[in-house]
Design a protein around this motif. Structure first.
Motif, short mmCIF file in Angstrom:
data_model
loop_
_atom_site.label_atom_id
_atom_site.label_comp_id
_atom_site.label_asym_id
_atom_site.label_seq_id
_atom_site.Cartn_x
_atom_site.Cartn_y
_atom_site.Cartn_z
N TRP A 1 0.86 -1.20 0.00
CA TRP A 1 0.00 0.00 0.00
C TRP A 1 0.89 1.24 0.00
CZ3 TRP A 1 -1.49 -4.54 2.04
CH2 TRP A 1 -2.81 -4.94 1.86
N ALA A 2 0.42 2.31 -0.63
CA ALA A 2 1.17 3.56 -0.66
C ALA A 2 0.30 4.70 -0.12
CB ALA A 2 1.59 3.89 -2.09
N ASN A 3 0.93 5.60 0.61
CA ASN A 3 0.27 6.76 1.21
C ASN A 3 0.21 7.87 0.16
OD1 ASN A 3 -0.27 9.18 2.50
ND2 ASN A 3 0.93 8.67 4.33
N MET A 4 -0.96 8.11 -0.41
CA MET A 4 -1.09 9.08 -1.51
C MET A 4 -1.22 10.52 -1.01
SD MET A 4 -0.47 7.03 -3.84
CE MET A 4 -0.44 8.24 -5.14
N GLU A 5 -1.41 10.70 0.31
CA GLU A 5 -1.34 12.06 0.87
C GLU A 5 0.12 12.50 0.93
OE1 GLU A 5 -5.41 11.79 3.54
OE2 GLU A 5 -3.49 11.71 4.57
N LYS A 6 0.97 11.60 1.36
CA LYS A 6 2.41 11.90 1.40
C LYS A 6 2.91 12.12 -0.04
CE LYS A 6 6.69 11.60 3.21
NZ LYS A 6 7.25 12.94 3.47
N ALA A 7 2.41 11.30 -0.96
CA ALA A 7 2.82 11.46 -2.36
C ALA A 7 2.43 12.85 -2.87
CB ALA A 7 2.17 10.37 -3.22
N TYR A 8 1.25 13.32 -2.47
CA TYR A 8 0.84 14.68 -2.86
C TYR A 8 1.69 15.73 -2.15
CZ TYR A 8 -1.58 19.05 -3.27
OH TYR A 8 -1.82 20.37 -3.51
N ASP A 9 1.83 15.59 -0.82
CA ASP A 9 2.56 16.61 -0.04
C ASP A 9 3.97 16.82 -0.58
OD1 ASP A 9 0.41 16.83 1.65
OD2 ASP A 9 1.27 15.59 3.24
N ASP A 10 4.61 15.76 -1.04
CA ASP A 10 6.01 15.84 -1.48
C ASP A 10 6.19 16.37 -2.90
OD1 ASP A 10 6.75 14.87 0.95
OD2 ASP A 10 7.47 12.93 0.26
N LEU A 11 5.10 16.61 -3.61
CA LEU A 11 5.25 17.12 -4.99
C LEU A 11 5.88 18.52 -4.96
CD1 LEU A 11 1.78 16.22 -6.58
CD2 LEU A 11 3.99 15.15 -7.11
N PRO A 12 6.69 18.85 -5.99
CA PRO A 12 7.20 20.22 -6.08
C PRO A 12 6.05 21.21 -6.20
CG PRO A 12 8.17 18.79 -7.78
CD PRO A 12 7.10 17.99 -7.10
N ASP A 13 6.26 22.42 -5.70
CA ASP A 13 5.18 23.42 -5.70
C ASP A 13 4.65 23.71 -7.11
OD1 ASP A 13 5.15 23.61 -3.01
OD2 ASP A 13 6.40 25.41 -2.90
N HIS A 14 5.55 23.76 -8.11
CA HIS A 14 5.06 24.10 -9.45
C HIS A 14 4.14 23.00 -10.01
CE1 HIS A 14 8.54 21.66 -10.74
NE2 HIS A 14 7.90 21.52 -11.89
N ILE A 15 4.38 21.75 -9.59
CA ILE A 15 3.48 20.66 -10.03
C ILE A 15 2.14 20.78 -9.29
CG2 ILE A 15 3.12 18.15 -10.12
CD1 ILE A 15 5.22 18.88 -12.07
N LYS A 16 2.21 21.09 -7.99
CA LYS A 16 0.96 21.28 -7.23
C LYS A 16 0.11 22.37 -7.87
CE LYS A 16 2.31 19.77 -2.63
NZ LYS A 16 2.95 20.18 -1.40
#
Ligand code: SIN
Length: 282
Positions: free
Chosen positions: A127-142
């Motif tokens: 299983w993977a934590n997709m909140e952590k995956a989102y949080d760690d994205l670079p700001d320009h990708i967010k």
């Protein structure tokens, strides 16, 4: 009940608890539900229970639904059989990162899976934590993906090995669903990356901000989608569970993805999954 974290970011093992008892005990169920929101996936061993107990426990979270392609236990509707043996077709797989049934308008909020029979080696699930995956994205990708939407398709996944007629009939029953690329958890308010193996394309990428002269501006839609889907494969976001007979997993599909490792063919692996109906993502 004891709760032991298995990694920093995702997963905990529960001990001193029986799922049949938790199905009947409001306080115990509330504790498990709170633990699920905190740890995203929970694991238990030695749950010698009846199928009716498995269903009763899962139904505490919400109504269950069957799968249009994978069969269910004939005596226990809602309990989907994921049974593999030496005769299983090679294209019948769960080794793709996904949250369950995202091709539905309202994908499943979670699931409760029990191991009936294990292969002698292999067959773990991750299983993977997709909140952590989102949080760690670079700001320009967010910034780029805020407001983006994507299609999720049963036609292009479970339908791929069907005849043209059967695939068209499946798509007529389950038209591709559109969901936000970043969803907000309805209970915690946290954001999670929400594209996976069922996602085919963005639906609102081709605007003047992203595209020039019919060519994608940088980065292209296809590249961006592949990049986002690949985030679940980062080991630091993951927990991996070694099954034993009667072990169970309870997961939250709104903030995780999972991947069943297919490293046991042609031996037998039998799992039963209760999938819990969820809400339309926002
Ligand atoms: C699934 O993808 O829900 C099945 C997981 C498993 O069989 O381990």
């Amino acid at each position: 009940m004891r709760i032991e974290k298995l990694t920093t970011h995702i997963g905990a093992e529960l001990s001193g608890v029986n799922i049949a008892e938790a199905a009947k005990n409001d306080d115990l169920f509330a504790e498990i539900r709170a633990a699920l929101l905190e740890h995203k996936v929970l694991f238990l061993r030695d749950q010698v229970i009846r199928r009716a107990d498995h269903i009763a426990f899962a139904e505490r979270f919400g109504a269950l639904e069957d799968h249009p392609v994978a069969g269910s236990d004939p005596d226990n509707p809602g309990l989907v059989r994921i049974y593999k043996d030496e005769n299983s077709p090679p294209d019948y797989y769960e080794n793709s990162w996904h949250a369950d049934a995202t091709w539905r308008e309202a994908p499943q909020m979670g699931a409760v899976l029990r191991c009936i029979a294990c292969p002698p080696v292999g067959g773990d699930t991750m299983w993977a934590n997709m909140e952590k995956a989102y949080d760690d994205l670079p700001d320009h990708i967010k910034t780029q993906i805020a407001g983006l939407k994507a299609r999720h398709s049963i036609e292009a996944s479970f339908g791929a090995r069907m005849s043209d007629e059967a695939r068209a009939a499946l798509k007529a029953r389950f038209p591709d669903a559109e969901h936000p690329v970043v969803r907000t958890h309805p209970e915690t308010g946290r954001k999670a990356l929400f594209v996976c193996g069922f996602t085919t394309h963005f639906t609102n990428f081709h605007t003047a901000d992203n595209v020039r002269y019919g060519q994608d501006y940088a980065p292209g839609a296809g590249q961006l989608l592949a990049y986002l889907i690949s985030r679940a494969a980062i080991p630091e976001y993951q927990v991996r569970w070694r099954w034993t007979p009667n072990s169970m997993a309870i997961w939250d599909n709104r903030c995780t993805q999972h991947y069943a490792v297919m490293d046991y063919a042609p031996t037998v692996r039998k799992m039963e999954r209760a999938g819990i109906i969820g809400d339309k993502p926002f």
